[in-house]
Design an enzyme around this catalytic site. Structure first.
Site, PDB file in Angstrom:
ATOM      1  N   THR A 162       0.849  -1.199   0.000  1.00 12.65           N
ATOM      2  CA  THR A 162       0.000   0.000   0.000  1.00 12.65           C
ATOM      3  C   THR A 162       0.877   1.239   0.000  1.00 12.65           C
ATOM      4  OG1 THR A 162      -1.633   1.297   1.252  1.00 12.65           O
ATOM      5  CG2 THR A 162      -0.217  -0.113   2.548  1.00 12.65           C
ATOM      6  N   SER A 163       0.371   2.305  -0.604  1.00  9.27           N
ATOM      7  CA  SER A 163       1.103   3.574  -0.587  1.00  9.27           C
ATOM      8  C   SER A 163       0.794   4.345   0.701  1.00  9.27           C
ATOM      9  CB  SER A 163       0.687   4.426  -1.789  1.00  9.27           C
ATOM     10  OG  SER A 163      -0.672   4.802  -1.663  1.00  9.27           O
ATOM     11  N   ASN A 164      -0.233   3.884   1.419  1.00  9.27           N
ATOM     12  CA  ASN A 164      -0.773   4.645   2.536  1.00  9.27           C
ATOM     13  C   ASN A 164      -0.241   4.117   3.881  1.00  9.27           C
ATOM     14  OD1 ASN A 164      -2.524   5.532   4.603  1.00  9.27           O
ATOM     15  ND2 ASN A 164      -4.196   5.838   3.151  1.00  9.27           N
ATOM     16  N   ASP A 175      -8.448  -2.414  -0.755  1.00  8.46           N
ATOM     17  CA  ASP A 175      -9.077  -1.265  -1.370  1.00  8.46           C
ATOM     18  C   ASP A 175     -10.310  -0.892  -0.554  1.00  8.46           C
ATOM     19  OD1 ASP A 175      -9.035   0.678  -3.269  1.00  8.46           O
ATOM     20  OD2 ASP A 175     -10.337  -0.401  -4.657  1.00  8.46           O
ATOM     21  N   PHE A 232      -7.121   9.116   9.603  1.00  7.09           N
ATOM     22  CA  PHE A 232      -6.717   9.686   8.312  1.00  7.09           C
ATOM     23  C   PHE A 232      -7.939   9.719   7.399  1.00  7.09           C
ATOM     24  CE2 PHE A 232      -6.786   5.897   5.560  1.00  7.09           C
ATOM     25  CZ  PHE A 232      -6.854   4.891   6.505  1.00  7.09           C
ATOM     26  N   ASP A 239     -11.883   9.817   8.217  1.00  5.17           N
ATOM     27  CA  ASP A 239     -12.155   9.543   9.640  1.00  5.17           C
ATOM     28  C   ASP A 239     -12.811  10.707  10.391  1.00  5.17           C
ATOM     29  OD1 ASP A 239     -11.344   6.911   9.582  1.00  5.17           O
ATOM     30  OD2 ASP A 239      -9.316   7.304  10.291  1.00  5.17           O
TER      31      ASP A 239
HETATM   32  P1  ITT Z   1      -3.525   2.321  -1.502  1.00  3.67           P
HETATM   33  O1  ITT Z   1      -4.549   2.179  -2.581  1.00  3.67           O
HETATM   34  O2  ITT Z   1      -2.127   2.562  -1.979  1.00  3.67           O
HETATM   35  O3  ITT Z   1      -3.582   1.182  -0.505  1.00  3.67           O
HETATM   36  P2  ITT Z   1      -5.141   4.655  -0.744  1.00  3.67           P
HETATM   37  O4  ITT Z   1      -4.942   5.702   0.282  1.00  3.67           O
HETATM   38  O5  ITT Z   1      -5.348   5.057  -2.161  1.00  3.67           O
HETATM   39  O6  ITT Z   1      -3.898   3.632  -0.617  1.00  3.67           O
HETATM   40  P3  ITT Z   1      -7.775   3.389  -0.788  1.00  3.67           P
HETATM   41  O7  ITT Z   1      -7.832   3.465  -2.258  1.00  3.67           O
HETATM   42  O8  ITT Z   1      -8.118   2.089  -0.144  1.00  3.67           O
HETATM   43  O9  ITT Z   1      -6.302   3.729  -0.234  1.00  3.67           O
HETATM   44  O10 ITT Z   1      -8.633   4.502  -0.090  1.00  3.67           O
HETATM   45  C1  ITT Z   1      -9.614   5.245  -0.752  1.00  3.67           C
HETATM   46  C2  ITT Z   1      -9.867   6.532  -0.003  1.00  3.67           C
HETATM   47  O11 ITT Z   1     -10.590   6.250   1.196  1.00  3.67           O
HETATM   48  C3  ITT Z   1      -8.613   7.288   0.406  1.00  3.67           C
HETATM   49  O12 ITT Z   1      -8.829   8.672   0.204  1.00  3.67           O
HETATM   50  C4  ITT Z   1      -8.458   6.999   1.892  1.00  3.67           C
HETATM   51  O13 ITT Z   1      -7.892   8.106   2.569  1.00  3.67           O
HETATM   52  C5  ITT Z   1      -9.895   6.756   2.324  1.00  3.67           C
HETATM   53  N1  ITT Z   1      -9.923   5.742   3.375  1.00  3.67           N
HETATM   54  C6  ITT Z   1      -9.592   4.428   3.260  1.00  3.67           C
HETATM   55  N2  ITT Z   1      -9.663   3.814   4.441  1.00  3.67           N
HETATM   56  C7  ITT Z   1     -10.056   4.761   5.345  1.00  3.67           C
HETATM   57  C8  ITT Z   1     -10.275   4.758   6.734  1.00  3.67           C
HETATM   58  O14 ITT Z   1     -10.091   3.678   7.472  1.00  3.67           O
HETATM   59  N3  ITT Z   1     -10.669   5.888   7.299  1.00  3.67           N
HETATM   60  C9  ITT Z   1     -10.838   7.015   6.589  1.00  3.67           C
HETATM   61  N4  ITT Z   1     -10.623   7.123   5.278  1.00  3.67           N
HETATM   62  C10 ITT Z   1     -10.231   5.990   4.649  1.00  3.67           C
END
Ligand code: ITT
Length: 181
Positions: free
Chosen positions: A8-10, A66, A141, A144
């Protein structure tokens, strides 16, 4: 100890997964990589296709996850477009879109796609909540600060978010399955 790599990038997503892994005796490793996600209306399909693309680069097992926020009054928006919508209009934009709307029901959904070296297996986690009336809290993040679960936003909960989140639920079924193999 079971070990598994999360791509993941996150970093926040990774940190949550690592903490949740500790509860289940799973050591979660991290490859920080931003990969191109195909667009589409179905989170399961997007996760599966993304994992399939990554198998061409990876020789060992890994998983990706995702997530999306689905708002009932907006017919599921932003859903699979959550990442783009967060980068463009963000939490303030969502609060504005929801102005005057009474039904604030929403859910987060997480799909995990695990590549075991041969095939891809999907796991799902969902949490129902509400879009808050205003941005609240400093933890977590992404969405949230506007996602309310039983009166508090995820951003107001600190680590307690990991008890209830979509990510926790998806990881729980994934980790249980992994340790029973
Ligand atoms: P990767 O695809 O690289 O894993 P990403 O940040 O793009 O990282 P997602 O596509 O899964 O991750 O996330 C879609 C959006 O939803 C993104 O803007 C996240 O910040 C948000 N998001 C995902 N999980 C969340 C959570 O637990 N709480 C709040 N926002 C969330």
């Amino acid at each position: 100890m079971v070990e598994v790599i999360f791509i993941t990038s996150n970093e926040s997503k990774y940190r949550e997964a690592r903490k949740i892994g500790e509860k289940y005796g799973v050591n979660v490793g991290w490859i920080q990589l931003e990969y191109l996600e195909p667009q589409g209306n179905d989170l399961r399909e997007i996760a599966k296709l993304s994992a399939e693309m990554l198998t061409k680069k990876m020789d060992s097992p890994f998983f990706i996850e995702d997530s999306g926020l689905f708002i009932k009054a907006l017919n599921g928006f932003p859903g699979p477009y959550s990442s783009y919508v967060f980068k463009t209009i963000g939490n303030e934009g969502i609060i504005k879109l929801m102005d005057g709307i009474e039904d604030r029901t929403a859910f987060f959904m997480a799909i995990i796609a695990y590549w075991d070296g041969n095939k891809i297996k999907l796991f799902e986690g969902k949490v129902e909540g509400k879009i808050a009336n205003e941005i609240r809290g400093t933890g977590g993040f992404g969405y949230d600060p506007i996602f309310e679960y039983e009166g508090r936003t995820f951003a107001e909960m600190g680590d307690e978010k990991n008890e209830y989140s979509h990510r926790r639920r998806a990881l729980e079924s994934f980790f249980k399955w992994l340790s029973e193999r």
